[in-house]
Motif scaffolding. Structure first.
Motif, mmCIF file in Angstrom:
data_model
loop_
_atom_site.group_PDB
_atom_site.id
_atom_site.type_symbol
_atom_site.label_atom_id
_atom_site.label_comp_id
_atom_site.label_asym_id
_atom_site.label_seq_id
_atom_site.Cartn_x
_atom_site.Cartn_y
_atom_site.Cartn_z
ATOM 1 N N CYS A 1 -15.409 7.078 60.531
ATOM 2 C CA CYS A 1 -16.497 6.525 59.402
ATOM 3 C C CYS A 1 -17.690 5.619 60.379
ATOM 4 O O CYS A 1 -18.611 6.413 60.088
ATOM 5 C CB CYS A 1 -16.039 4.911 58.612
ATOM 6 S SG CYS A 1 -15.097 6.230 57.723
ATOM 7 N N HIS B 1 -20.033 8.545 61.991
ATOM 8 C CA HIS B 1 -20.392 9.595 61.042
ATOM 9 C C HIS B 1 -21.318 9.568 59.636
ATOM 10 O O HIS B 1 -21.453 9.752 59.139
ATOM 11 C CB HIS B 1 -19.315 10.412 60.887
ATOM 12 C CG HIS B 1 -18.803 11.136 61.467
ATOM 13 N ND1 HIS B 1 -17.787 10.773 62.442
ATOM 14 C CD2 HIS B 1 -19.990 12.140 62.476
ATOM 15 C CE1 HIS B 1 -18.027 11.683 63.848
ATOM 16 N NE2 HIS B 1 -18.578 12.286 63.738
ATOM 17 N N CYS B 2 -21.015 7.473 59.159
ATOM 18 C CA CYS B 2 -21.611 7.384 58.058
ATOM 19 C C CYS B 2 -22.462 6.761 58.506
ATOM 20 O O CYS B 2 -22.630 5.296 58.605
ATOM 21 C CB CYS B 2 -20.340 6.594 56.707
ATOM 22 S SG CYS B 2 -21.020 5.980 55.814
ATOM 23 N N TYR C 1 -23.338 4.049 55.358
ATOM 24 C CA TYR C 1 -23.329 3.372 55.238
ATOM 25 C C TYR C 1 -21.766 2.229 55.266
ATOM 26 O O TYR C 1 -21.582 1.698 55.135
ATOM 27 C CB TYR C 1 -22.756 3.522 53.776
ATOM 28 C CG TYR C 1 -24.143 4.160 52.881
ATOM 29 C CD1 TYR C 1 -25.280 3.792 52.274
ATOM 30 C CD2 TYR C 1 -23.816 5.684 52.882
ATOM 31 C CE1 TYR C 1 -26.437 4.296 52.699
ATOM 32 C CE2 TYR C 1 -24.753 6.395 52.585
ATOM 33 C CZ TYR C 1 -25.972 5.502 52.142
ATOM 34 O OH TYR C 1 -27.164 6.330 51.596
ATOM 35 N N THR D 1 -13.479 10.630 56.414
ATOM 36 C CA THR D 1 -14.184 9.400 57.024
ATOM 37 C C THR D 1 -14.570 9.025 55.262
ATOM 38 O O THR D 1 -15.233 8.379 55.089
ATOM 39 C CB THR D 1 -15.048 10.279 57.321
ATOM 40 O OG1 THR D 1 -15.591 11.729 57.083
ATOM 41 C CG2 THR D 1 -14.737 10.287 58.737
ATOM 42 N N GLU D 2 -14.860 10.572 55.110
ATOM 43 C CA GLU D 2 -16.033 10.106 52.653
ATOM 44 C C GLU D 2 -14.361 10.801 52.379
ATOM 45 O O GLU D 2 -14.085 12.131 52.386
ATOM 46 C CB GLU D 2 -16.684 10.930 53.118
ATOM 47 C CG GLU D 2 -17.374 10.966 51.765
ATOM 48 C CD GLU D 2 -19.140 11.417 51.293
ATOM 49 O OE1 GLU D 2 -19.098 11.997 50.690
ATOM 50 O OE2 GLU D 2 -19.802 11.335 51.782
ATOM 51 N N CYS E 1 -14.645 6.734 47.991
ATOM 52 C CA CYS E 1 -15.689 5.959 48.989
ATOM 53 C C CYS E 1 -17.491 6.151 48.177
ATOM 54 O O CYS E 1 -17.898 6.112 48.361
ATOM 55 C CB CYS E 1 -16.194 6.809 49.997
ATOM 56 S SG CYS E 1 -16.707 6.284 51.811
ATOM 57 N N ARG E 2 -17.320 7.991 48.447
ATOM 58 C CA ARG E 2 -18.760 8.368 47.227
ATOM 59 C C ARG E 2 -19.008 7.961 45.650
ATOM 60 O O ARG E 2 -20.167 7.860 45.864
ATOM 61 C CB ARG E 2 -18.467 10.137 47.345
ATOM 62 C CG ARG E 2 -18.831 10.765 48.107
ATOM 63 C CD ARG E 2 -19.302 12.384 47.331
ATOM 64 N NE ARG E 2 -17.787 12.896 47.347
ATOM 65 C CZ ARG E 2 -17.140 13.350 48.276
ATOM 66 N NH1 ARG E 2 -17.102 13.102 48.915
ATOM 67 N NH2 ARG E 2 -15.891 13.564 47.360
ATOM 68 N N ILE F 1 -21.282 4.420 47.994
ATOM 69 C CA ILE F 1 -22.139 5.422 48.726
ATOM 70 C C ILE F 1 -23.143 6.011 47.778
ATOM 71 O O ILE F 1 -23.975 5.594 47.648
ATOM 72 C CB ILE F 1 -21.772 6.728 49.430
ATOM 73 C CG1 ILE F 1 -21.229 6.039 50.743
ATOM 74 C CG2 ILE F 1 -23.194 7.598 49.393
ATOM 75 C CD1 ILE F 1 -20.962 8.283 51.097
#
Length: 57
Positions: free
Chosen positions: A4, A7-8, A10, A32-33, A37-38, A42
Protein backbone atom coordinates in the motif's frame (compact mmCIF):
# COMPACT_ATOMS: atom_id res chain seq x y z
CA UNK A 1 1.03 -2.55 4.32
CA UNK A 2 4.30 -2.17 2.43
CA UNK A 3 2.51 -2.68 -0.89
CA UNK A 4 0.00 0.00 0.00
CA UNK A 5 2.74 2.44 0.95
CA UNK A 6 4.51 1.85 -2.37
CA UNK A 7 1.49 1.83 -4.69
CA UNK A 8 -1.31 3.91 -3.23
CA UNK A 9 -1.54 7.70 -3.42
CA UNK A 10 -3.79 7.69 -0.36
CA UNK A 11 -1.56 5.76 2.03
CA UNK A 12 -0.92 8.83 4.18
CA UNK A 13 -4.69 9.10 4.70
CA UNK A 14 -5.62 5.49 5.55
CA UNK A 15 -2.22 4.07 6.57
CA UNK A 16 -2.85 0.78 4.77
CA UNK A 17 -6.45 0.20 5.74
CA UNK A 18 -7.84 -2.79 7.56
CA UNK A 19 -5.99 -6.09 7.36
CA UNK A 20 -9.20 -8.04 7.98
CA UNK A 21 -10.85 -6.49 4.91
CA UNK A 22 -7.84 -7.37 2.77
CA UNK A 23 -7.89 -10.93 3.99
CA UNK A 24 -11.61 -11.53 3.54
CA UNK A 25 -11.79 -9.82 0.14
CA UNK A 26 -8.60 -11.21 -1.37
CA UNK A 27 -7.55 -14.12 0.83
CA UNK A 28 -4.23 -12.39 1.44
CA UNK A 29 -2.84 -9.72 3.72
CA UNK A 30 -0.47 -8.15 1.21
CA UNK A 31 -3.13 -6.81 -1.17
CA UNK A 32 -3.35 -3.14 -1.93
CA UNK A 33 -6.86 -2.10 -2.90
CA UNK A 34 -10.13 -3.67 -1.82
CA UNK A 35 -13.76 -2.78 -2.44
CA UNK A 36 -13.94 -1.46 1.12
CA UNK A 37 -10.85 0.66 0.53
CA UNK A 38 -12.22 2.09 -2.73
CA UNK A 39 -15.67 2.89 -1.39
CA UNK A 40 -14.89 4.11 2.12
CA UNK A 41 -11.46 5.70 1.76
CA UNK A 42 -10.42 6.48 -1.82
CA UNK A 43 -13.82 7.67 -3.13
CA UNK A 44 -14.36 9.74 0.00
CA UNK A 45 -10.96 11.43 -0.26
CA UNK A 46 -11.36 12.07 -3.99
CA UNK A 47 -14.76 13.66 -3.34
CA UNK A 48 -13.31 15.91 -0.65
CA UNK A 49 -10.45 16.93 -2.94
CA UNK A 50 -12.84 17.69 -5.85
CA UNK A 51 -15.02 19.79 -3.55
CA UNK A 52 -11.99 21.70 -2.28
CA UNK A 53 -10.85 22.39 -5.85
CA UNK A 54 -14.27 23.73 -6.84
CA UNK A 55 -14.44 25.87 -3.71
CA UNK A 56 -11.00 27.28 -4.44
CA UNK A 57 -9.56 26.10 -1.15
Amino acid sequence: MTNCREHCDYFAYCRGGQAANKYFETGRLDGTETTYCRTSKINLMEGILRHAERAGV
